[in-house]
Design a protein around this motif. Sequence first.
Motif, PDB file in Angstrom:
ATOM      1  N   ALA A  99       0.831  -1.200   0.000  1.00  0.00           N
ATOM      2  CA  ALA A  99       0.000   0.000   0.000  1.00  0.00           C
ATOM      3  C   ALA A  99       0.869   1.256   0.000  1.00  0.00           C
ATOM      4  CB  ALA A  99      -0.922  -0.005   1.218  1.00  0.00           C
ATOM      5  N   SER A 100       2.014   1.204   0.697  1.00  0.00           N
ATOM      6  CA  SER A 100       2.919   2.350   0.700  1.00  0.00           C
ATOM      7  C   SER A 100       3.464   2.618  -0.696  1.00  0.00           C
ATOM      8  CB  SER A 100       4.080   2.099   1.671  1.00  0.00           C
ATOM      9  OG  SER A 100       3.606   1.939   2.996  1.00  0.00           O
ATOM     10  N   ALA A 101       3.804   1.578  -1.444  1.00  0.00           N
ATOM     11  CA  ALA A 101       4.310   1.758  -2.809  1.00  0.00           C
ATOM     12  C   ALA A 101       3.253   2.386  -3.705  1.00  0.00           C
ATOM     13  CB  ALA A 101       4.751   0.407  -3.368  1.00  0.00           C
ATOM     14  N   GLN A 102       1.998   1.984  -3.517  1.00  0.00           N
ATOM     15  CA  GLN A 102       0.926   2.581  -4.334  1.00  0.00           C
ATOM     16  C   GLN A 102       0.704   4.054  -3.968  1.00  0.00           C
ATOM     17  OE1 GLN A 102      -2.627   0.199  -4.489  1.00  0.00           O
ATOM     18  NE2 GLN A 102      -1.476  -1.732  -4.392  1.00  0.00           N
ATOM     19  N   TYR A 103       0.824   4.362  -2.674  1.00  0.00           N
ATOM     20  CA  TYR A 103       0.673   5.774  -2.279  1.00  0.00           C
ATOM     21  C   TYR A 103       1.826   6.615  -2.818  1.00  0.00           C
ATOM     22  CZ  TYR A 103       0.545   9.933   0.627  1.00  0.00           C
ATOM     23  OH  TYR A 103       0.531  11.237   1.057  1.00  0.00           O
ATOM     24  N   ILE A 104       3.044   6.103  -2.741  1.00  0.00           N
ATOM     25  CA  ILE A 104       4.199   6.842  -3.273  1.00  0.00           C
ATOM     26  C   ILE A 104       4.066   7.012  -4.783  1.00  0.00           C
ATOM     27  CG2 ILE A 104       6.698   6.732  -3.606  1.00  0.00           C
ATOM     28  CD1 ILE A 104       6.888   5.308  -0.904  1.00  0.00           C
ATOM     29  N   ASN A 105       3.525   6.011  -5.467  1.00  0.00           N
ATOM     30  CA  ASN A 105       3.291   6.122  -6.912  1.00  0.00           C
ATOM     31  C   ASN A 105       2.343   7.269  -7.216  1.00  0.00           C
ATOM     32  OD1 ASN A 105       3.288   5.222  -9.717  1.00  0.00           O
ATOM     33  ND2 ASN A 105       1.221   4.463  -9.294  1.00  0.00           N
ATOM     34  N   LEU A 106       1.339   7.443  -6.356  1.00  0.00           N
ATOM     35  CA  LEU A 106       0.389   8.542  -6.545  1.00  0.00           C
ATOM     36  C   LEU A 106       1.065   9.886  -6.313  1.00  0.00           C
ATOM     37  CD1 LEU A 106      -2.531   9.599  -6.929  1.00  0.00           C
ATOM     38  CD2 LEU A 106      -2.828   9.272  -4.460  1.00  0.00           C
ATOM     39  N   VAL A 107       1.856   9.991  -5.255  1.00  0.00           N
ATOM     40  CA  VAL A 107       2.494  11.259  -4.910  1.00  0.00           C
ATOM     41  C   VAL A 107       3.536  11.668  -5.952  1.00  0.00           C
ATOM     42  CG1 VAL A 107       3.952  12.406  -3.195  1.00  0.00           C
ATOM     43  CG2 VAL A 107       2.066  10.959  -2.453  1.00  0.00           C
ATOM     44  N   MET A 108       4.262  10.704  -6.529  1.00  0.00           N
ATOM     45  CA  MET A 108       5.303  11.035  -7.502  1.00  0.00           C
ATOM     46  C   MET A 108       4.754  11.623  -8.794  1.00  0.00           C
ATOM     47  SD  MET A 108       8.327  10.467  -6.255  1.00  0.00           S
ATOM     48  CE  MET A 108       7.593  11.234  -4.790  1.00  0.00           C
ATOM     49  N   GLY A 109       3.481  11.401  -9.029  1.00  0.00           N
ATOM     50  CA  GLY A 109       2.889  11.976 -10.235  1.00  0.00           C
ATOM     51  C   GLY A 109       3.178  11.138 -11.480  1.00  0.00           C
ATOM     52  N   PRO A 110       2.686  11.569 -12.605  1.00  0.00           N
ATOM     53  CA  PRO A 110       2.864  10.802 -13.838  1.00  0.00           C
ATOM     54  C   PRO A 110       4.318  10.833 -14.303  1.00  0.00           C
ATOM     55  CG  PRO A 110       1.886  12.908 -14.323  1.00  0.00           C
ATOM     56  CD  PRO A 110       1.950  12.821 -12.838  1.00  0.00           C
ATOM     57  N   PRO A 111       4.735   9.821 -15.032  1.00  0.00           N
ATOM     58  CA  PRO A 111       6.108   9.821 -15.544  1.00  0.00           C
ATOM     59  C   PRO A 111       6.273  10.848 -16.657  1.00  0.00           C
ATOM     60  CG  PRO A 111       4.897   7.954 -16.422  1.00  0.00           C
ATOM     61  CD  PRO A 111       3.991   8.606 -15.423  1.00  0.00           C
ATOM     62  N   ASP A 112       7.497  11.276 -16.850  1.00  0.00           N
ATOM     63  CA  ASP A 112       7.795  12.201 -17.952  1.00  0.00           C
ATOM     64  C   ASP A 112       7.736  11.440 -19.275  1.00  0.00           C
ATOM     65  OD1 ASP A 112       8.215  14.376 -16.252  1.00  0.00           O
ATOM     66  OD2 ASP A 112      10.267  13.725 -15.840  1.00  0.00           O
ATOM     67  N   SER A 113       7.162  12.106 -20.257  1.00  0.00           N
ATOM     68  CA  SER A 113       7.027  11.503 -21.592  1.00  0.00           C
ATOM     69  C   SER A 113       7.928  12.253 -22.566  1.00  0.00           C
ATOM     70  CB  SER A 113       5.565  11.563 -22.053  1.00  0.00           C
ATOM     71  OG  SER A 113       5.436  11.025 -23.351  1.00  0.00           O
ATOM     72  N   TRP A 114       8.783  11.530 -23.280  1.00  0.00           N
ATOM     73  CA  TRP A 114       9.727  12.139 -24.226  1.00  0.00           C
ATOM     74  C   TRP A 114       9.011  12.491 -25.520  1.00  0.00           C
ATOM     75  CZ3 TRP A 114      14.346  14.227 -24.503  1.00  0.00           C
ATOM     76  CH2 TRP A 114      14.948  14.376 -25.759  1.00  0.00           C
ATOM     77  N   GLN A 115       9.255  13.708 -25.919  1.00  0.00           N
ATOM     78  CA  GLN A 115       8.701  14.177 -27.190  1.00  0.00           C
ATOM     79  C   GLN A 115       9.856  14.514 -28.123  1.00  0.00           C
ATOM     80  OE1 GLN A 115       6.110  17.463 -26.322  1.00  0.00           O
ATOM     81  NE2 GLN A 115       4.574  16.185 -25.256  1.00  0.00           N
ATOM     82  N   ARG A 116       9.855  13.827 -29.268  1.00  0.00           N
ATOM     83  CA  ARG A 116      10.921  14.050 -30.218  1.00  0.00           C
ATOM     84  C   ARG A 116      10.804  15.471 -30.792  1.00  0.00           C
ATOM     85  NH1 ARG A 116      14.282  10.759 -32.838  1.00  0.00           N
ATOM     86  NH2 ARG A 116      13.168   8.942 -32.001  1.00  0.00           N
ATOM     87  N   SER A 117      11.952  16.136 -30.892  1.00  0.00           N
ATOM     88  CA  SER A 117      11.967  17.504 -31.442  1.00  0.00           C
ATOM     89  C   SER A 117      13.235  17.682 -32.261  1.00  0.00           C
ATOM     90  CB  SER A 117      11.924  18.543 -30.315  1.00  0.00           C
ATOM     91  OG  SER A 117      12.061  19.845 -30.846  1.00  0.00           O
ATOM     92  N   ASN A 118      13.115  18.396 -33.359  1.00  0.00           N
ATOM     93  CA  ASN A 118      14.277  18.670 -34.196  1.00  0.00           C
ATOM     94  C   ASN A 118      15.077  19.864 -33.696  1.00  0.00           C
ATOM     95  OD1 ASN A 118      13.635  16.572 -35.961  1.00  0.00           O
ATOM     96  ND2 ASN A 118      12.227  17.874 -37.138  1.00  0.00           N
ATOM     97  N   SER A 119      14.536  20.577 -32.696  1.00  0.00           N
ATOM     98  CA  SER A 119      15.212  21.759 -32.184  1.00  0.00           C
ATOM     99  C   SER A 119      16.161  21.353 -31.059  1.00  0.00           C
ATOM    100  CB  SER A 119      14.191  22.779 -31.667  1.00  0.00           C
ATOM    101  OG  SER A 119      14.846  23.849 -31.035  1.00  0.00           O
ATOM    102  N   LEU A 120      17.422  21.732 -31.181  1.00  0.00           N
ATOM    103  CA  LEU A 120      18.399  21.425 -30.152  1.00  0.00           C
ATOM    104  C   LEU A 120      18.087  22.157 -28.857  1.00  0.00           C
ATOM    105  CD1 LEU A 120      21.011  20.032 -29.337  1.00  0.00           C
ATOM    106  CD2 LEU A 120      22.269  21.997 -30.271  1.00  0.00           C
TER     107      LEU A 120
END
Length: 339
Positions: A190-211
Motif C-alpha cells: 500500500a505504501s508503494a501505491q501511495y508513493i506512486n500517486l504522490v510522484m505523479g505521472p512519468p515524464d514523456s519524451w517528445q521528439r523535437s528537431n530543435s536542439l
Amino acid sequence: MNIRKALLTASAVSSLIGMFPHAAHASVCPGVELRVSLYAKTAFSSVSAHISAAFATFDGMIEAEGERLLAAQTVLNTQESQSSSQENVTNIQAAKAAGSAYVAARVAKQVRDAADEFGTTGYNACAVESSMTQFYSSYQNTFSSDPSATIKPFVAGRPGALARPTAWMQAVRSGNNTSAGALFNGDLNASAQYINLVMGPPDSWQRSNSLSEGRLFQAHKMTTDARKSAAMRVLASIAKENAGTGPQRALDNVLSQYTGDGGERWSAAMASAHPRGVLLDAVRLEAANVAAEAYAVQKTMRTEFAIASYLLTRSDNIAHQKNQPLPPLPLPSPSGEGN
C-alpha cells in the motif's frame, strides 16, 4: 623411730617401779630380792616386747596407710590427668568441629552469594537483548542501502523513468491507497501505491528537431528527477521503518520493556533485584535511550532533508515560471488589413 622406742621403754620401767613400792624393801630381805629381780626382768621383757610389737604394728599401719594414700593420690592424679586430657581433647575436637562448621557455612554462603550475584542478569534480560539485536539488524537492513530500491519498480513516475502516463492514470482513477496512513501501518504494498500517486505521472519524451528544445527538456527532467529522488527516499524511509520488521517497530518493542505494563513489571522486579542485576539493567536501559535518541536524530535529519527538498523545488518552480516567455500577442489577419 629407735629414739622414740628408748624413751617409751624408760618411761614404762619407771611406771612399773612406782607400782611396786615394797620392792626396795623386799630386796633387802634374804631370798626375796632374787625373786623380785627375776620378776622385774620378766615383766620388763614382756612389756618391752609388747611395746615393740605395738610399735611395729603401728609403724606397719602407718606405712600401709601412707602407701594407700600415695596410691590413692597417684590414682587421683592419673584420673585428673586423663580427665584433663580427655577434656582438652574434647575441647580441641569441639573447636575443630566448630571451625569446620563455620568454614563450611561461610563457603556455602559465598557460593550462594556468587550464584545469586552472577546468576542475576537484570529484568527480562533475554527478551531485552533479543529485541535490541532485532532493532540493530532491522536498522542496518533498512538504511545500509537506498530504502527506496525495493519500492521503485512499483512507481511509474520514479526518477529517470520515461513512459506514457496511461498506467499511472489508471491507478489514480482506481482510487486505492490515496492516504498517507499507508506509510505508517506497515503495509509496504500500500505504501508503494501511495508513493506512486504522490510522484505523479512519468515524464514523456517528445521528439523535437530543435536542439534548444531538447536541452530545455533535459534540464527540466533533471530538475524533476532530483525532486522526486529526494521525495521518494523520504517516503520510502518512512514506509520501511514502520514495516512489520522495520526498526521503528523493533525500537518500540525495546522501549515497551520499560514503559506501560512492561514498565510496571520492570519496576516491581527491580525493587527486589540483586545490585548486579540492577546495574546490568541500567546499562541496557541507557543503551536503549542512546539508540532511541540516535534514531530520533536520524528522523529529524530526514525531516529537515525533506523540507529543504520541498523548499528547493518550490523555489525552482517559481523561478522557472518567471523565466518563461510571455505568450505571443495575437496578430491581425491579412483579411483584416484590407478592411
